[in-house]
Design an enzyme around this catalytic site. Structure first.
Site, PDB file in Angstrom:
ATOM      1  N   HIS A   1       0.809  -1.227   0.000  1.00  0.00           N
ATOM      2  CA  HIS A   1       0.000   0.000   0.000  1.00  0.00           C
ATOM      3  C   HIS A   1       0.844   1.280   0.000  1.00  0.00           C
ATOM      4  O   HIS A   1       0.552   2.242   0.709  1.00  0.00           O
ATOM      5  CB  HIS A   1      -0.960  -0.008   1.175  1.00  0.00           C
TER       6      HIS A   1
ATOM      7  N   HIS B   1     -10.012   1.933   0.194  1.00  0.00           N
ATOM      8  CA  HIS B   1      -9.935   0.746   1.052  1.00  0.00           C
ATOM      9  C   HIS B   1     -11.058   0.731   2.095  1.00  0.00           C
ATOM     10  O   HIS B   1     -10.824   0.415   3.266  1.00  0.00           O
ATOM     11  CB  HIS B   1      -8.566   0.694   1.741  1.00  0.00           C
TER      12      HIS B   1
ATOM     13  N   GLU C   1     -11.959  -3.780  -3.553  1.00  0.00           N
ATOM     14  CA  GLU C   1     -10.991  -2.761  -3.976  1.00  0.00           C
ATOM     15  C   GLU C   1     -10.734  -2.885  -5.477  1.00  0.00           C
ATOM     16  O   GLU C   1      -9.911  -3.701  -5.908  1.00  0.00           O
ATOM     17  CB  GLU C   1      -9.692  -2.926  -3.200  1.00  0.00           C
TER      18      GLU C   1
END
Length: 368
Positions: free
Chosen positions: A117, A192, A325
């Protein structure tokens, strides 16, 4: 005298926390609300994060279907990425490195030897600017902007990123854009949010029904890094081509304690918008349909959320929500056979998510 003035300006910027267009002081963190009819959201400029989405159930009772915290400042200590905008590259990059145009880039690893991420200080952990906030409109909206500097977390080039949240009639659009200013760079921006259509505090999502329009997944190794190969979902627990209850086969996935896999979405050419997934909570009657122009969809069932104290003191546990996602494929930058994630000054980035919300359970799995 000029030098002294410049030094004083630099000192002011440093002490005020303004670096590369981002204030770091927690007292600059704000909460913003958008409303349209019975639908409302709250977002914060920390991580351009979706804090809540409130809508009625089949009985007209309002409820919040997004996991999160009561205070926007609590998101500064969040390790779950609740509702955050994730980047510069969401999901995983194997070995925390890649080569682009003959130049080798070493990133900051934050999950074993890999980057997750965007690194330890990704876009979810910075303060974004509010560049547009329109509350009184047929389509209320807010747009956040962030200037990611050359070398941030090891990524090349300056990047201007914007995220817009827009309310429509029973819908929420999330539009993520990025423009490279001076160097090619990989970009994969993701929202997210953790969804529980029964309400954020209603327990687990094992009884929710999901349909995912992806006939293949990207295979991964033991560290969840793609191998570069694809596999059909047919005959596996990953097959949601027809609607399935989430909990029916979830225990067949002990390695990840649930679902955590990227689907190769069917339909749509290039950047066309297509239907990616449908979620139904029969108890509340709520239905969510996700449309996107992204090639992939990470389906995650909050497998490692444990004893996380959230809104109203409710304690979230594993499988208390699901994430849908829409994204580029994980580790695309190291797999030439995956759709490219490289953005250049001549080739900007745009990722669209459209969430259609209703309580029409009998027609939940129609494709409109």
């Amino acid at each position: 005298m000029t030098k002294i003035f410049v030094l004083l300006c630099l000192l002011f910027l440093a002490t005020s926390g303004f670096v590369h267009g981002s204030f770091k002081k927690k007292d600059q963190i704000r909460l913003f609300e958008l409303k349209k009819g019975d639908l409302s959201i709250k977002v914060t400029n920390w991580g351009a994060t979706l804090v809540s989405l409130i809508l009625p159930d089949k009985n007209g009772e309002l409820g919040d279907i997004v996991l999160g915290y009561d205070s926007p400042k609590a998101y500064t200590n969040d390790s779950t990425y609740f509702g955050a905008t994730v980047g510069r590259v969401a999901n995983r990059i194997g070995g925390a490195q890649f080569t682009l145009n003959g130049i080798h880039y070493k990133l900051i690893a934050n999950e074993g030897n890999n980057t997750l991420h965007g690194g330890p200080r990704g876009f979810s952990d910075v303060l974004w600017k509010v560049v547009r906030y329109i509350k009184d409109s047929d389509k209320p909206r807010i747009t956040f902007s962030y200037h990611s500097f050359d070398g941030e977390e090891g990524f090349p080039g300056d990047l201007i990123v914007t995220v817009s949240y827009i309310l429509g009639k029973n819908s929420l659009s999330i539009i993520m854009k990025a423009k490279a200013l001076n160097k090619p760079t990989p970009v994969n921006l993701v929202n997210h949010a953790y969804w529980n259509l029964g309400n954020h505090n209603s327990g687990n999502i094992l009884d929710e029904v999901v349909q995912i329009f992806g006939s293949q997944v990207t295979l991964v190794d033991d560290h969840l890094i793609p191998t570069g190969k694809f596999a059909s979902v047919k005959g596996t627990p990953y097959d949601f081509l027809e609607p399935h209850i989430v909990g029916d086969r979830i225990n067949q996935l002990p390695k990840t304690n649930g679902y955590d896999i990227n689907y190769v979405l069917d339909g749509g050419k290039g950047n066309e918008i297509k239907l990616a997934a449908i979620v139904v909570d029969e108890k509340s009657g709520r239905v969510m349909k996700l449309f996107t122009n992204a090639p992939g969809l990470q389906f995650y069932t909050a497998n490692f959320v444990k004893n996380e104290k959230g809104k109203g003191g409710f304690v979230y546990q594993p499988r208390s929500a699901l994430c849908l996602e829409s994204q580029a494929f994980p580790d695309s930058v190291n797999h030439p056979n995956f759709p490219s994630t490289i953005v250049t000054p001549q080739k900007p980035y745009k990722h669209v998510m459209l969430l259609k919300l209703s309580t029409k359970v009998p027609h939940a799995f129609s494709h409109s």
